[in-house]
Design a protein around this motif. Structure first.
Motif, PDB file in Angstrom:
ATOM      1  N   ILE A 262       0.894  -1.047  -0.099  1.00  0.00           N
ATOM      2  CA  ILE A 262       0.095   0.181  -0.100  1.00  0.00           C
ATOM      3  C   ILE A 262       0.862   1.235  -0.014  1.00  0.00           C
ATOM      4  O   ILE A 262       2.025   1.247   0.189  1.00  0.00           O
ATOM      5  CB  ILE A 262      -0.838   0.068   1.084  1.00  0.00           C
ATOM      6  N   ALA A 263       0.298   2.280  -0.348  1.00  0.00           N
ATOM      7  CA  ALA A 263       1.158   3.648  -0.373  1.00  0.00           C
ATOM      8  C   ALA A 263       1.029   4.432   0.959  1.00  0.00           C
ATOM      9  O   ALA A 263       0.798   5.729   0.918  1.00  0.00           O
ATOM     10  CB  ALA A 263       0.495   4.351  -1.715  1.00  0.00           C
ATOM     11  N   TRP A 272       7.089   5.600  -2.171  1.00  0.00           N
ATOM     12  CA  TRP A 272       7.238   5.620  -3.610  1.00  0.00           C
ATOM     13  C   TRP A 272       7.570   6.880  -4.320  1.00  0.00           C
ATOM     14  O   TRP A 272       8.166   6.807  -5.118  1.00  0.00           O
ATOM     15  CB  TRP A 272       5.971   5.479  -4.062  1.00  0.00           C
ATOM     16  N   GLN A 273       7.444   7.811  -3.325  1.00  0.00           N
ATOM     17  CA  GLN A 273       7.939   9.219  -4.011  1.00  0.00           C
ATOM     18  C   GLN A 273       7.309   9.583  -5.315  1.00  0.00           C
ATOM     19  O   GLN A 273       7.929   9.916  -6.175  1.00  0.00           O
ATOM     20  CB  GLN A 273       9.377   9.520  -3.865  1.00  0.00           C
ATOM     21  N   SER A 284       6.123   6.013 -10.692  1.00  0.00           N
ATOM     22  CA  SER A 284       7.294   6.459 -10.092  1.00  0.00           C
ATOM     23  C   SER A 284       7.869   7.846 -10.901  1.00  0.00           C
ATOM     24  O   SER A 284       7.651   7.872 -12.364  1.00  0.00           O
ATOM     25  CB  SER A 284       8.484   5.405 -10.367  1.00  0.00           C
ATOM     26  N   GLN A 285       8.552   8.801 -10.341  1.00  0.00           N
ATOM     27  CA  GLN A 285       9.062   9.966 -10.916  1.00  0.00           C
ATOM     28  C   GLN A 285      10.731   9.704 -11.253  1.00  0.00           C
ATOM     29  O   GLN A 285      11.395  10.360 -11.809  1.00  0.00           O
ATOM     30  CB  GLN A 285       9.082  11.132 -10.049  1.00  0.00           C
ATOM     31  N   GLU A 293       4.496  -0.152 -12.760  1.00  0.00           N
ATOM     32  CA  GLU A 293       3.916   0.954 -11.887  1.00  0.00           C
ATOM     33  C   GLU A 293       3.294   0.189 -10.829  1.00  0.00           C
ATOM     34  O   GLU A 293       2.725  -0.867 -10.785  1.00  0.00           O
ATOM     35  CB  GLU A 293       2.881   1.721 -12.333  1.00  0.00           C
ATOM     36  N   GLN A 294       3.753   0.749  -9.558  1.00  0.00           N
ATOM     37  CA  GLN A 294       3.127   0.361  -8.294  1.00  0.00           C
ATOM     38  C   GLN A 294       1.361   0.187  -8.283  1.00  0.00           C
ATOM     39  O   GLN A 294       0.737   1.105  -8.648  1.00  0.00           O
ATOM     40  CB  GLN A 294       3.356   1.080  -7.114  1.00  0.00           C
ATOM     41  N   SER A 295       0.951  -1.025  -7.942  1.00  0.00           N
ATOM     42  CA  SER A 295      -0.694  -1.147  -7.748  1.00  0.00           C
ATOM     43  C   SER A 295      -0.907  -2.056  -6.683  1.00  0.00           C
ATOM     44  O   SER A 295      -0.271  -3.013  -6.569  1.00  0.00           O
ATOM     45  CB  SER A 295      -1.273  -1.701  -8.984  1.00  0.00           C
TER      46      SER A 295
END
Length: 297
Positions: A262-263, A272-273, A284-285, A293-295
């Motif tokens: 989780i974020a 995650w920034q 992500s930057q 990508e995170q999920s």
């Protein structure tokens, strides 16, 4: 660690606005309260919920020795919404009980949160707030009745012994995680805090005191030579999505390795920034395009 299959996802809830009192009775709502969470707040929430949704629909997790009794009594309810009242551990307790329950309409069940713990990362992530502060619960109950359901991955942990462990098998108390799994300094801090709280539960009944205690334990832990200067890198082989990450591990020499679902981490930190879509997915930057990508679903 095995990736979550489709049937390892659990419905969780995010609050919606503009909910009427009539809406609150469209679904069956039951609540599981951990009275030990949040100092005296757990008992206050317990009494408020009994007044809001009825005594028969509110269960004391300590007195009942877990959620099993409440789930059994409602196993044939088709549109069941469950409120987990406590910290992240309480949420995990309820979700794990659902895993082994005999609910007839499992696909129609979802879980919301009234946060009573110290960090409350799951509640922060789902939008239920950073922590209960004594406010009236009627609006929360109304929102629970019609809040939006999302799927949340839950991860099965597979621990295998190596030649260095000196044992044929390893067993961990809870082989499923919902928030995150960590190795290193922060895991040591969490363990130390857990043991101190179990030894003196009355002393650790206040959320502010608990955060101060975490801070003190953190200072001591990060100066432990076992973790200083990222020494844990010497004890790991790290593979992510089939890629060997040892070069990254020794370049960054982290204090901890975190597997995040989780974020929200450590009472609201954003590891995650990245840029979030309602805190649900992170983009992500960085320039690292090796990973998806995170999920959490």
């Amino acid at each position: 660690m095995d990736p979550p299959a489709d049937d390892n996802s659990t419905a969780v809830q995010q609050p919606l606005m503009d909910v009427t009192e009539t809406d609150a009775y469209r679904e069956k709502i039951i609540a599981f309260v951990n009275p030990k969470s949040g100092g005296l707040q757990g008992q206050v929430v317990f009494e408020q919920l009994r007044a809001q949704i009825g005594e028969a629909n509110v269960y004391d997790l300590v007195k009942d020795h877990g959620p099993q009794r409440g789930l059994k009594e409602n196993q044939h309810e088709k549109n069941l919404r469950i409120v987990a009242c406590g910290g992240d551990g309480t949420v995990g307790w309820v979700l794990s009980a659902l895993d082994t329950s005999q609910m007839q309409y499992m696909d129609f069940i979802s879980v919301g949160v009234i946060p009573l713990g110290t960090g409350n990362d799951m509640a922060r992530f789902l939008g239920w707030g950073v922590g209960y502060r004594g406010e009236a619960l009627a609006p929360v109950i109304q929102s629970l009745a019609t809040s939006e359901s999302r799927l949340l991955d839950r991860w099965q942990i597979d621990v295998k012994p190596t030649a260095y462990t000196g044992t044929a098998s390893l067993k961990i108390p809870q082989p499923v995680f919902n928030n995150y799994l960590s190795f290193g300094a922060d895991a040591q801090i969490a363990l130390d805090f857990h043991e101190k709280r179990n030894a003196s539960p009355r002393r650790y009944a206040n959320r502010v005191f608990n955060k101060l205690a975490y801070g003190c334990i953190s200072c001591n832990t990060f100066f432990d030579r076992q973790y200083l200067f990222g020494n844990i890198a010497n004890h790991f082989e790290l593979h992510v999505d089939g890629r060997n990450m040892d070069d990254d591990l020794f370049r960054f020499r982290p204090d901890a390795i975190l597997i995040l679902n989780i974020a929200s981490y450590a009472a609201g930190t954003n590891p995650w920034q990245g840029i979030y879509d309602n805190l649900w997915c992170a983009r992500s930057q960085s320039d690292d395009d090796r990973f998806r990508e995170q999920s959490c679903s």
